[in-house]
Design an enzyme around this catalytic site. Structure first.
Site, PDB file in Angstrom:
ATOM      1  N   ASP A  42       0.481  -1.688  -0.054  1.00  0.00           N
ATOM      2  CA  ASP A  42      -0.113   0.184   0.099  1.00  0.00           C
ATOM      3  C   ASP A  42       0.979   1.286   0.271  1.00  0.00           C
ATOM      4  O   ASP A  42       0.222   1.849   0.356  1.00  0.00           O
ATOM      5  CB  ASP A  42      -0.990   0.405   0.993  1.00  0.00           C
ATOM      6  N   LYS A 101       2.238   1.878  -5.445  1.00  0.00           N
ATOM      7  CA  LYS A 101       2.122   1.132  -6.603  1.00  0.00           C
ATOM      8  C   LYS A 101       1.671   1.458  -7.669  1.00  0.00           C
ATOM      9  O   LYS A 101       2.074   2.132  -8.372  1.00  0.00           O
ATOM     10  CB  LYS A 101       2.587   0.194  -5.984  1.00  0.00           C
ATOM     11  N   GLY A 102       0.052   1.544  -7.100  1.00  0.00           N
ATOM     12  CA  GLY A 102      -0.752   1.541  -8.635  1.00  0.00           C
ATOM     13  C   GLY A 102      -0.627   2.848  -8.851  1.00  0.00           C
ATOM     14  O   GLY A 102      -0.258   3.677 -10.382  1.00  0.00           O
ATOM     15  N   GLY A 156      -4.427  -4.908  -3.614  1.00  0.00           N
ATOM     16  CA  GLY A 156      -5.358  -3.426  -4.250  1.00  0.00           C
ATOM     17  C   GLY A 156      -4.689  -2.676  -4.445  1.00  0.00           C
ATOM     18  O   GLY A 156      -4.024  -1.849  -4.209  1.00  0.00           O
ATOM     19  N   HIS A 157      -5.080  -1.922  -6.333  1.00  0.00           N
ATOM     20  CA  HIS A 157      -3.955  -0.351  -6.654  1.00  0.00           C
ATOM     21  C   HIS A 157      -5.316  -0.018  -6.969  1.00  0.00           C
ATOM     22  O   HIS A 157      -5.902  -0.463  -7.340  1.00  0.00           O
ATOM     23  CB  HIS A 157      -3.945  -1.295  -8.042  1.00  0.00           C
ATOM     24  N   THR A 158      -4.953   1.282  -6.077  1.00  0.00           N
ATOM     25  CA  THR A 158      -6.214   2.347  -6.460  1.00  0.00           C
ATOM     26  C   THR A 158      -5.268   3.304  -7.070  1.00  0.00           C
ATOM     27  O   THR A 158      -4.017   3.992  -7.151  1.00  0.00           O
ATOM     28  CB  THR A 158      -6.475   3.269  -5.381  1.00  0.00           C
ATOM     29  N   THR A 165      -6.031 -11.920   3.615  1.00  0.00           N
ATOM     30  CA  THR A 165      -7.159 -11.250   2.873  1.00  0.00           C
ATOM     31  C   THR A 165      -8.066 -12.612   2.509  1.00  0.00           C
ATOM     32  O   THR A 165      -9.361 -12.119   2.458  1.00  0.00           O
ATOM     33  CB  THR A 165      -6.909 -10.374   2.013  1.00  0.00           C
ATOM     34  N   ARG A 178       3.309 -29.144  -5.895  1.00  0.00           N
ATOM     35  CA  ARG A 178       3.424 -29.686  -7.283  1.00  0.00           C
ATOM     36  C   ARG A 178       1.844 -30.442  -7.100  1.00  0.00           C
ATOM     37  O   ARG A 178       1.674 -31.420  -8.002  1.00  0.00           O
ATOM     38  CB  ARG A 178       4.013 -31.098  -7.948  1.00  0.00           C
ATOM     39  N   GLN A 213       2.172  -6.123  -2.793  1.00  0.00           N
ATOM     40  CA  GLN A 213       2.240  -6.148  -1.448  1.00  0.00           C
ATOM     41  C   GLN A 213       4.412  -5.945  -1.295  1.00  0.00           C
ATOM     42  O   GLN A 213       4.256  -4.113  -1.556  1.00  0.00           O
ATOM     43  CB  GLN A 213       2.814  -7.243  -1.204  1.00  0.00           C
ATOM     44  N   THR A 224       2.751 -12.190   3.877  1.00  0.00           N
ATOM     45  CA  THR A 224       2.035 -12.822   2.441  1.00  0.00           C
ATOM     46  C   THR A 224       2.942 -14.201   2.285  1.00  0.00           C
ATOM     47  O   THR A 224       3.716 -14.365   3.058  1.00  0.00           O
ATOM     48  CB  THR A 224       1.746 -12.030   1.685  1.00  0.00           C
ATOM     49  N   THR A 249      -7.602  -1.911   0.582  1.00  0.00           N
ATOM     50  CA  THR A 249      -8.628  -1.912  -0.637  1.00  0.00           C
ATOM     51  C   THR A 249      -9.382  -3.341  -1.518  1.00  0.00           C
ATOM     52  O   THR A 249     -10.163  -3.012  -1.454  1.00  0.00           O
ATOM     53  CB  THR A 249      -7.548  -1.429  -2.165  1.00  0.00           C
ATOM     54  N   ARG A 299      -6.040   0.636   8.008  1.00  0.00           N
ATOM     55  CA  ARG A 299      -4.591   0.260   8.081  1.00  0.00           C
ATOM     56  C   ARG A 299      -3.804   0.768   9.695  1.00  0.00           C
ATOM     57  O   ARG A 299      -4.486   2.480   9.571  1.00  0.00           O
ATOM     58  CB  ARG A 299      -4.449   1.265   7.004  1.00  0.00           C
ATOM     59  N   LEU A 322       3.676  12.458   0.132  1.00  0.00           N
ATOM     60  CA  LEU A 322       3.954  13.781   1.120  1.00  0.00           C
ATOM     61  C   LEU A 322       2.946  14.614   2.134  1.00  0.00           C
ATOM     62  O   LEU A 322       2.646  14.823   2.817  1.00  0.00           O
ATOM     63  CB  LEU A 322       4.842  14.165   0.493  1.00  0.00           C
TER      64      LEU A 322
HETATM   65  P1  IMP Z   1      -2.340 -13.097   2.003  1.00  0.00           P
HETATM   66  O1  IMP Z   1      -1.324 -12.450   1.582  1.00  0.00           O
HETATM   67  O2  IMP Z   1      -4.128 -12.499   2.494  1.00  0.00           O
HETATM   68  O3  IMP Z   1      -2.053 -14.336   2.301  1.00  0.00           O
HETATM   69  O4  IMP Z   1      -2.265 -11.643   3.610  1.00  0.00           O
HETATM   70  C1  IMP Z   1      -1.099 -12.489   4.501  1.00  0.00           C
HETATM   71  C2  IMP Z   1      -0.378 -10.642   4.984  1.00  0.00           C
HETATM   72  O5  IMP Z   1      -0.230 -10.308   3.843  1.00  0.00           O
HETATM   73  C3  IMP Z   1      -1.505  -9.699   5.946  1.00  0.00           C
HETATM   74  O6  IMP Z   1      -1.519  -9.152   6.533  1.00  0.00           O
HETATM   75  C4  IMP Z   1      -2.453  -9.071   4.755  1.00  0.00           C
HETATM   76  O7  IMP Z   1      -3.001  -7.700   5.079  1.00  0.00           O
HETATM   77  C5  IMP Z   1      -0.853  -8.564   4.104  1.00  0.00           C
HETATM   78  N1  IMP Z   1      -1.463  -8.392   2.747  1.00  0.00           N
HETATM   79  C6  IMP Z   1      -1.307  -8.614   1.946  1.00  0.00           C
HETATM   80  N2  IMP Z   1      -2.005  -8.092   0.514  1.00  0.00           N
HETATM   81  C7  IMP Z   1      -1.364  -7.109   0.657  1.00  0.00           C
HETATM   82  C8  IMP Z   1      -1.348  -5.778  -0.169  1.00  0.00           C
HETATM   83  O8  IMP Z   1      -1.547  -6.072  -1.188  1.00  0.00           O
HETATM   84  N3  IMP Z   1      -1.421  -4.553   1.054  1.00  0.00           N
HETATM   85  C9  IMP Z   1      -1.135  -4.540   2.081  1.00  0.00           C
HETATM   86  N4  IMP Z   1      -1.410  -5.391   3.061  1.00  0.00           N
HETATM   87  C10 IMP Z   1      -1.248  -6.700   2.635  1.00  0.00           C
HETATM   88 MG    MG Z   2      -3.202  -2.570  -1.908  1.00  0.00          MG
END
Ligand code: IMP
Ligand code: MG
Length: 421
Positions: free
Chosen positions: A12, A15-16, A39-41, A124, A138, A220, A235, A295, A301, A328
């Site tokens: 977050d 990057k988007g 999630g990209h905004t 998520t 596999r 991420q 993740t 997102t 957050r 900023l």
């Molecule tokens: P997972 O990726 O759903 O397995 O979640 C594992 C951890 O990564 C959790 O703390 C999520 O909130 C975090 N996470 C996964 N994807 C994102 C992302 O795109 N942005 C921020 N946090 C993420």
């Molecule tokens: Mg995001």
């Protein structure tokens, strides 16, 4: 030209928006890891687009690739394609046939497991971890299998019983594995997506051979990396820059630039240590001003001060050649602004994060104060339009991370960006 862009913190970072800005200069934008947990905004012409799977360059009509290291939920992808089409945006998409498919049982297993954890990760619940488990054991279903009902049937017969047992053992409904209506839907989507199948490694390498430019878009952030992050609160994919080469099938010597996206303060969604987290007014203010709600999940957050130690480690993990500093403007009106420049751990003062998650969780930030500014800055269009104190803050971060900042984002819109020499 081959550029890799990754998040330097906990995801977050914005990057988007940065990909959307850079995309103009590239022919191809490729996703290399993660799935619709991302999630990209992107805000263009006042309109907000929220994307989970389709790379951010879509709004510029670029060639988009989903590499075989991604875990793909076909329903989510189809939804995004349809939604964009309704907006008049055509998607020029290639998907590698080896891309791992997130099956309904992965989502079920993710939810059941998370519910059963005494100490939550805060995933998520998109099935990310369980889809990757199947890749490594596999026992995955791949994109190519969806285009062929007989192949999918055979695979589900092979891997289904173990899944059914696992789901039953966790108290779930095992019929989701082979009998769910979703399977029929998946096959239908597989037929529709067949035209998009592409050998991603070959396409990227051939494009580079004729001097086309390719941007690999990370999802991420470095501290959520499954190897180098804060396990278990991470993740399940490799989020650092090197992963782009491995996952897309491009040799490391072809990389020209590595762009790090860094938010001007810290956020984290989900559980896990975050040394500079602010639970009081400052945290609330950053969340409100920065619209810091997930997102993908809508969760608030966690917010806190900029952490230069996390930044330094990210610079090492990714080898950034330049940084884009985002949000900023969110710091406007906060005075002083604190910057974490060290950690106190037991009797030591550290200038680099410790390796173990348990130690990292015990670190107490050492702050320095930076003077804040009160002027609105979103209207600034060149660096010298920024108040002196805002520039000092940018330059202090640049000094602490020892990588040049090439762009500063001061609002969600494309035009709210300042480029530095
Ligand atoms: P997972 O990726 O759903 O397995 O979640 C594992 C951890 O990564 C959790 O703390 C999520 O909130 C975090 N996470 C996964 N994807 C994102 C992302 O795109 N942005 C921020 N946090 C993420
Ligand atoms: Mg995001």
């Amino acid at each position: 030209m081959f550029t890799i862009l990754t998040g330097a913190q906990f995801g977050d970072e914005g990057k988007g928006k940065v990909v959307d800005l850079l995309a103009e200069k590239y022919h191809i934008i490729a996703r290399f890891q993660g799935g619709d947990n991302a999630g990209h905004t992107v805000v263009v012409g006042g309109k907000t687009y929220k994307l989970h799977l389709i790379p951010s360059g879509v709004l510029l009509g670029k060639r988009l690739l989903i590499g075989p290291g991604v875990v793909l939920n076909p329903r989510v992808l189809m939804n995004e394609i349809e939604t964009l089409r309704q907006e008049g945006i055509e998607v020029n998409l290639g998907i590698d046939p080896k891309t791992t498919i997130i099956m309904p049982y992965h989502i079920e297993l993710d939810s059941l497991r998370e519910a059963g954890r005494k100490e939550k990760i805060g995933t998520t619940k998109r099935g990310i971890g369980y889809a990757y488990i199947d890749k490594f054991s596999r026992e995955e279903v791949q994109m190519g299998d969806l285009a062929d009902p007989a192949l999918l049937d055979a695979k589900l017969d092979e891997i289904g019983p173990a899944k059914e047992k696992a789901i039953s053992d966790m108290g779930g409904d095992p019929s989701i594995v082979r009998n769910s209506p979703a399977i029929a839907e998946y096959l239908e989507i597989g037929k529709r997506l067949k035209q998009h199948l592409a050998d991603v490694s070959k396409e990227i390498n051939m494009a580079l051979d004729i001097d086309k430019s390719v941007l690999a878009e990370g999802a991420q952030g470095a501290f959520l990396d499954v190897i180098h992050g804060t396990q278990k609160f991470v993740t399940s994919s490799f989020t650092t820059a090197g992963s782009a080469c491995a996952n897309l099938g491009v040799g490391p010597v072809r990389v020209d630039n590595v762009v790090g996206v860094v938010k001007a303060y810290m956020t984290r969604v989900g559980e896990g240590p975050m040394p500079t987290e602010q639970l009081g007014d400052i945290g609330e203010r950053l969340r409100e001003n920065g619209h810091e709600f997930g997102t993908t999940t809508g969760r608030p957050r966690r917010c806190g001060w900029f952490d230069a130690l996390i930044g330094r480690k990210s610079v090492y993990l990714n080898g950034y050649t330049e940084l884009a500093l985002t949000k900023l403007d969110v710091l406007t009106g906060i005075d002083p602004i604190k910057i974490c420049v060290g950690y106190r751990l037991d009797d030591d003062v550290l200038d680099y994060p410790p390796e173990g998650t348990e130690e990292f969780a015990r670190c107490v930030p050492v702050y320095e104060d930076a003077p804040g500014w009160t002027e609105e800055i979103s209207g600034a269009r060149k660096y010298t339009d920024l108040p002196l104190k805002a520039r000092s803050y940018v330059e202090r971060l640049e000094g602490l991370l020892d990588v040049s900042i090439s762009a500063v984002s001061i609002g969600p819109g494309r035009e709210e960006t300042i480029y530095l020499d």
